[in-house]
Design a protein around this motif. Structure first.
Motif, PDB file in Angstrom:
ATOM      1  N   ALA A 193      48.863  27.010 -90.154  1.00  0.00           N
ATOM      2  CA  ALA A 193      48.753  26.664 -91.572  1.00  0.00           C
ATOM      3  C   ALA A 193      49.762  25.594 -91.962  1.00  0.00           C
ATOM      4  CB  ALA A 193      48.951  27.917 -92.421  1.00  0.00           C
ATOM      5  N   TYR A 194      50.976  25.668 -91.396  1.00  0.00           N
ATOM      6  CA  TYR A 194      51.997  24.673 -91.703  1.00  0.00           C
ATOM      7  C   TYR A 194      51.586  23.303 -91.157  1.00  0.00           C
ATOM      8  CZ  TYR A 194      56.527  22.284 -91.505  1.00  0.00           C
ATOM      9  OH  TYR A 194      57.547  21.364 -91.630  1.00  0.00           O
ATOM     10  N   ALA A 195      51.009  23.278 -89.948  1.00  0.00           N
ATOM     11  CA  ALA A 195      50.565  22.007 -89.369  1.00  0.00           C
ATOM     12  C   ALA A 195      49.412  21.399 -90.169  1.00  0.00           C
ATOM     13  CB  ALA A 195      50.148  22.225 -87.910  1.00  0.00           C
ATOM     14  N   LYS A 196      48.525  22.244 -90.696  1.00  0.00           N
ATOM     15  CA  LYS A 196      47.394  21.740 -91.494  1.00  0.00           C
ATOM     16  C   LYS A 196      47.800  21.394 -92.926  1.00  0.00           C
ATOM     17  CE  LYS A 196      43.701  24.147 -89.009  1.00  0.00           C
ATOM     18  NZ  LYS A 196      42.582  25.115 -89.118  1.00  0.00           N
ATOM     19  N   GLY A 197      48.955  21.858 -93.345  1.00  0.00           N
ATOM     20  CA  GLY A 197      49.409  21.553 -94.692  1.00  0.00           C
ATOM     21  C   GLY A 197      48.851  22.489 -95.743  1.00  0.00           C
ATOM     22  N   ARG A 198      48.618  23.738 -95.383  1.00  0.00           N
ATOM     23  CA  ARG A 198      48.113  24.713 -96.353  1.00  0.00           C
ATOM     24  C   ARG A 198      48.655  26.097 -95.984  1.00  0.00           C
ATOM     25  NH1 ARG A 198      44.345  23.958-100.145  1.00  0.00           N
ATOM     26  NH2 ARG A 198      43.439  25.793-101.143  1.00  0.00           N
ATOM     27  N   LEU A 199      49.768  26.458 -96.618  1.00  0.00           N
ATOM     28  CA  LEU A 199      50.437  27.728 -96.342  1.00  0.00           C
ATOM     29  C   LEU A 199      50.151  28.709 -97.472  1.00  0.00           C
ATOM     30  CD1 LEU A 199      54.025  26.924 -94.984  1.00  0.00           C
ATOM     31  CD2 LEU A 199      52.427  28.550 -93.994  1.00  0.00           C
ATOM     32  N   THR A 200      49.770  29.925 -97.097  1.00  0.00           N
ATOM     33  CA  THR A 200      49.604  31.014 -98.057  1.00  0.00           C
ATOM     34  C   THR A 200      50.482  32.168 -97.595  1.00  0.00           C
ATOM     35  OG1 THR A 200      47.341  30.333 -98.537  1.00  0.00           O
ATOM     36  CG2 THR A 200      47.974  32.562 -99.182  1.00  0.00           C
ATOM     37  N   PHE A 201      51.268  32.721 -98.518  1.00  0.00           N
ATOM     38  CA  PHE A 201      52.259  33.724 -98.122  1.00  0.00           C
ATOM     39  C   PHE A 201      52.581  34.608 -99.318  1.00  0.00           C
ATOM     40  CE2 PHE A 201      54.095  29.673 -99.220  1.00  0.00           C
ATOM     41  CZ  PHE A 201      55.011  29.973-100.206  1.00  0.00           C
ATOM     42  N   VAL A 202      53.280  35.722 -99.027  1.00  0.00           N
ATOM     43  CA  VAL A 202      53.722  36.674-100.039  1.00  0.00           C
ATOM     44  C   VAL A 202      55.245  36.700-100.014  1.00  0.00           C
ATOM     45  CG1 VAL A 202      53.682  39.069-100.832  1.00  0.00           C
ATOM     46  CG2 VAL A 202      51.626  38.050 -99.805  1.00  0.00           C
ATOM     47  N   LEU A 203      55.865  36.563-101.192  1.00  0.00           N
ATOM     48  CA  LEU A 203      57.322  36.582-101.304  1.00  0.00           C
ATOM     49  C   LEU A 203      57.794  37.980-101.682  1.00  0.00           C
ATOM     50  CD1 LEU A 203      58.132  33.253-103.218  1.00  0.00           C
ATOM     51  CD2 LEU A 203      58.267  33.700-100.755  1.00  0.00           C
ATOM     52  N   HIS A 204      58.876  38.411-101.020  1.00  0.00           N
ATOM     53  CA  HIS A 204      59.549  39.669-101.351  1.00  0.00           C
ATOM     54  C   HIS A 204      61.007  39.330-101.696  1.00  0.00           C
ATOM     55  CE1 HIS A 204      56.073  41.840 -99.745  1.00  0.00           C
ATOM     56  NE2 HIS A 204      56.153  41.073 -98.664  1.00  0.00           N
ATOM     57  N   GLY A 205      61.178  38.639-102.803  1.00  0.00           N
ATOM     58  CA  GLY A 205      62.503  38.213-103.212  1.00  0.00           C
ATOM     59  C   GLY A 205      63.080  39.097-104.304  1.00  0.00           C
ATOM     60  N   LYS A 206      64.306  38.799-104.668  1.00  0.00           N
ATOM     61  CA  LYS A 206      64.947  39.544-105.756  1.00  0.00           C
ATOM     62  C   LYS A 206      64.374  39.142-107.107  1.00  0.00           C
ATOM     63  CE  LYS A 206      69.371  40.108-103.328  1.00  0.00           C
ATOM     64  NZ  LYS A 206      70.832  39.797-103.332  1.00  0.00           N
ATOM     65  N   ARG A 207      63.905  37.896-107.209  1.00  0.00           N
ATOM     66  CA  ARG A 207      63.424  37.380-108.492  1.00  0.00           C
ATOM     67  C   ARG A 207      61.981  36.909-108.443  1.00  0.00           C
ATOM     68  NH1 ARG A 207      69.079  34.124-110.013  1.00  0.00           N
ATOM     69  NH2 ARG A 207      70.324  36.029-110.260  1.00  0.00           N
ATOM     70  N   LEU A 208      61.557  36.362-107.334  1.00  0.00           N
ATOM     71  CA  LEU A 208      60.170  35.928-107.187  1.00  0.00           C
ATOM     72  C   LEU A 208      59.444  36.855-106.229  1.00  0.00           C
ATOM     73  CD1 LEU A 208      60.362  32.015-106.992  1.00  0.00           C
ATOM     74  CD2 LEU A 208      60.121  33.483-108.997  1.00  0.00           C
ATOM     75  N   LYS A 209      58.233  37.253-106.625  1.00  0.00           N
ATOM     76  CA  LYS A 209      57.423  38.150-105.807  1.00  0.00           C
ATOM     77  C   LYS A 209      55.970  37.714-105.885  1.00  0.00           C
ATOM     78  CE  LYS A 209      60.528  42.051-106.910  1.00  0.00           C
ATOM     79  NZ  LYS A 209      61.184  42.115-105.591  1.00  0.00           N
ATOM     80  N   GLY A 210      55.169  38.304-105.032  1.00  0.00           N
ATOM     81  CA  GLY A 210      53.734  38.046-105.095  1.00  0.00           C
ATOM     82  C   GLY A 210      53.292  36.921-104.174  1.00  0.00           C
ATOM     83  N   GLU A 211      52.023  36.554-104.339  1.00  0.00           N
ATOM     84  CA  GLU A 211      51.397  35.567-103.452  1.00  0.00           C
ATOM     85  C   GLU A 211      51.588  34.155-103.997  1.00  0.00           C
ATOM     86  OE1 GLU A 211      46.847  34.539-102.150  1.00  0.00           O
ATOM     87  OE2 GLU A 211      47.471  36.635-101.983  1.00  0.00           O
ATOM     88  N   TRP A 212      51.852  33.212-103.039  1.00  0.00           N
ATOM     89  CA  TRP A 212      52.096  31.813-103.374  1.00  0.00           C
ATOM     90  C   TRP A 212      51.359  30.908-102.382  1.00  0.00           C
ATOM     91  CZ3 TRP A 212      55.541  30.174-107.368  1.00  0.00           C
ATOM     92  CH2 TRP A 212      56.193  31.213-108.035  1.00  0.00           C
ATOM     93  N   HIS A 213      51.279  29.623-102.747  1.00  0.00           N
ATOM     94  CA  HIS A 213      50.633  28.619-101.894  1.00  0.00           C
ATOM     95  C   HIS A 213      51.506  27.381-101.827  1.00  0.00           C
ATOM     96  CE1 HIS A 213      46.863  30.930-102.101  1.00  0.00           C
ATOM     97  NE2 HIS A 213      47.109  31.028-103.398  1.00  0.00           N
ATOM     98  N   LEU A 214      51.577  26.790-100.655  1.00  0.00           N
ATOM     99  CA  LEU A 214      52.173  25.474-100.455  1.00  0.00           C
ATOM    100  C   LEU A 214      51.096  24.582 -99.837  1.00  0.00           C
ATOM    101  CD1 LEU A 214      55.821  26.059 -99.165  1.00  0.00           C
ATOM    102  CD2 LEU A 214      55.150  24.541-101.045  1.00  0.00           C
ATOM    103  N   VAL A 215      50.709  23.547-100.592  1.00  0.00           N
ATOM    104  CA  VAL A 215      49.594  22.693-100.175  1.00  0.00           C
ATOM    105  C   VAL A 215      50.080  21.254-100.112  1.00  0.00           C
ATOM    106  CG1 VAL A 215      47.240  21.964-100.679  1.00  0.00           C
ATOM    107  CG2 VAL A 215      47.984  24.275-101.312  1.00  0.00           C
ATOM    108  N   ARG A 216      49.829  20.595 -98.957  1.00  0.00           N
ATOM    109  CA  ARG A 216      50.211  19.192 -98.812  1.00  0.00           C
ATOM    110  C   ARG A 216      49.198  18.304 -99.538  1.00  0.00           C
ATOM    111  NH1 ARG A 216      50.154  18.319 -93.270  1.00  0.00           N
ATOM    112  NH2 ARG A 216      52.390  18.729 -93.047  1.00  0.00           N
ATOM    113  N   MET A 217      49.733  17.354-100.302  1.00  0.00           N
ATOM    114  CA  MET A 217      48.867  16.425-101.025  1.00  0.00           C
ATOM    115  C   MET A 217      48.303  15.382-100.057  1.00  0.00           C
ATOM    116  SD  MET A 217      51.221  15.829-104.434  1.00  0.00           S
ATOM    117  CE  MET A 217      50.007  14.725-105.172  1.00  0.00           C
ATOM    118  N   GLY A 218      46.985  15.217-100.050  1.00  0.00           N
ATOM    119  CA  GLY A 218      46.343  14.258 -99.145  1.00  0.00           C
ATOM    120  C   GLY A 218      46.060  14.834 -97.780  1.00  0.00           C
ATOM    121  N   GLY A 219      46.600  16.019 -97.491  1.00  0.00           N
ATOM    122  CA  GLY A 219      46.302  16.681 -96.234  1.00  0.00           C
ATOM    123  C   GLY A 219      47.191  16.279 -95.089  1.00  0.00           C
ATOM    124  N   ARG A 220      47.790  15.074 -95.105  1.00  0.00           N
ATOM    125  CA  ARG A 220      48.643  14.622 -94.012  1.00  0.00           C
ATOM    126  C   ARG A 220      49.981  14.145 -94.564  1.00  0.00           C
ATOM    127  NH1 ARG A 220      44.660  11.109 -89.931  1.00  0.00           N
ATOM    128  NH2 ARG A 220      43.218  12.838 -89.461  1.00  0.00           N
TER     129      ARG A 220
END
Length: 297
Positions: free
Chosen positions: A125-152
């Protein structure tokens, strides 16, 4: 390229930009396999421009993105996240001030920390530029996305987008709720100002509950006496100027309708004035009759 060589080269950009004899940032080393739990953290960085460094542990380093406006809890907000060089795992505990003139000079606060759980294969997912993950932080929680603009990725600038999924931790009305609520460090409790001044780790003012507390002594009630008003001092009268013997006596003001007799310096009374007037009138009549008798002769 062997895995060990690839991990070593991932920190070359990080080390080339920094002079570790002048900054307290860790030089670090790439850890094969990383830690047992994938670390997640956000560092608030007051450099040339205030931003939030979003970091995820992957393959022995911290994959890093500079989020200009910080993470938003609103799924409709797509926050720009500029992909930067990898950082060592030790950098996840750094909190302090980078000297001016050094790369990224400014105050760094550890704003949030915890772990992250990838959905799917994180490397693919990191190589393709589209990461989906769940955070277990002290302040941020839940599902998030990191998406590369333009794909490359781009050699000059690698722009991504940080997006919150629509789940129970989302906030469509106020996406900056977490940024507004938390303004101190997640580990030391210090503010950005305290970190910049170099103050030591924050300590609670609450007494240690492990020690036996002594009962508080009863305070003596002291009655306050009424405040006395200051007495007014009498005004000092000016001293009379002493007259020199050679000076002329002061003139007395003239008294209106003041009649003085030759015998006494006291003014005449009203009865005395009437008697005198009658006497003068009788004498004048005698003189007139005497003159008339002489003329007749």
């Amino acid at each position: 390229m062997p895995a060990k060589t690839a991990m070593r080269s991932s920190l070359e950009r990080y080390r080339a930009k920094r002079d570790f004899s002048r900054t307290d940032e860790p030089e670090g080393a790439t850890r094969k396999g990383g830690t047992s739990d994938r670390r997640y953290l956000i560092q608030k960085h007051d450099a040339t421009r205030l931003h939030y460094d979003f970091r995820l542990e992957l393959d022995g380093t911290l994959k890093s993105w500079a989020v200009t406006k910080g993470p938003s809890l609103d799924p409709a907000d797509k926050r720009l996240a500029v992909h930067v060089e990898d950082h060592p795992i030790e950098y996840g505990s750094f909190e302090g001030t980078i000297p001016e003139g050094q790369y990224g000079g400014g105050t760094v606060m550890l704003w949030d920390e915890g772990t992250w759980e990838p959905i799917g294969d994180p490397r693919t997912a990191y190589a393709k530029g589209r990461l989906t993950f769940v955070l277990h932080g002290k302040r941020l929680k839940g599902e998030w996305h990191l998406v590369r603009m333009g794909g490359r990725s781009n050699d000059k600038r690698d722009n991504w987008l940080l997006i919150k999924s629509n789940d129970e931790y989302a906030d469509e009305k106020n996406g900056d709720r977490a940024l507004e609520r938390y303004s101190t460090s997640a580990t030391s409790g210090r503010s950005m100002t305290a970190i910049a001044k170099g103050n030591k780790q924050w300590k609670s003012k609450v007494a240690n509950t492990s020690k036996r507390l002594k009962p508080a002594k009863a305070r003596k009630v002291v009655k306050k006496r009424p405040r006395k008003r200051p007495r007014k001092r009498p005004r000092k009268r000016p001293k009379k100027q002493q007259r020199s013997p050679s000076a002329s006596p002061p003139r007395r003001p003239a008294t209106r309708h003041r009649v003085l007799s030759s015998r006494s310096s006291q003014p005449w009374s009203a009865s005395r004035r009437r008697a005198t007037t009658g006497f003068m009138k009788s004498n004048s009549m005698v003189i007139v009759h005497f003159a008339a008798s002489i003329t007749a002769r």
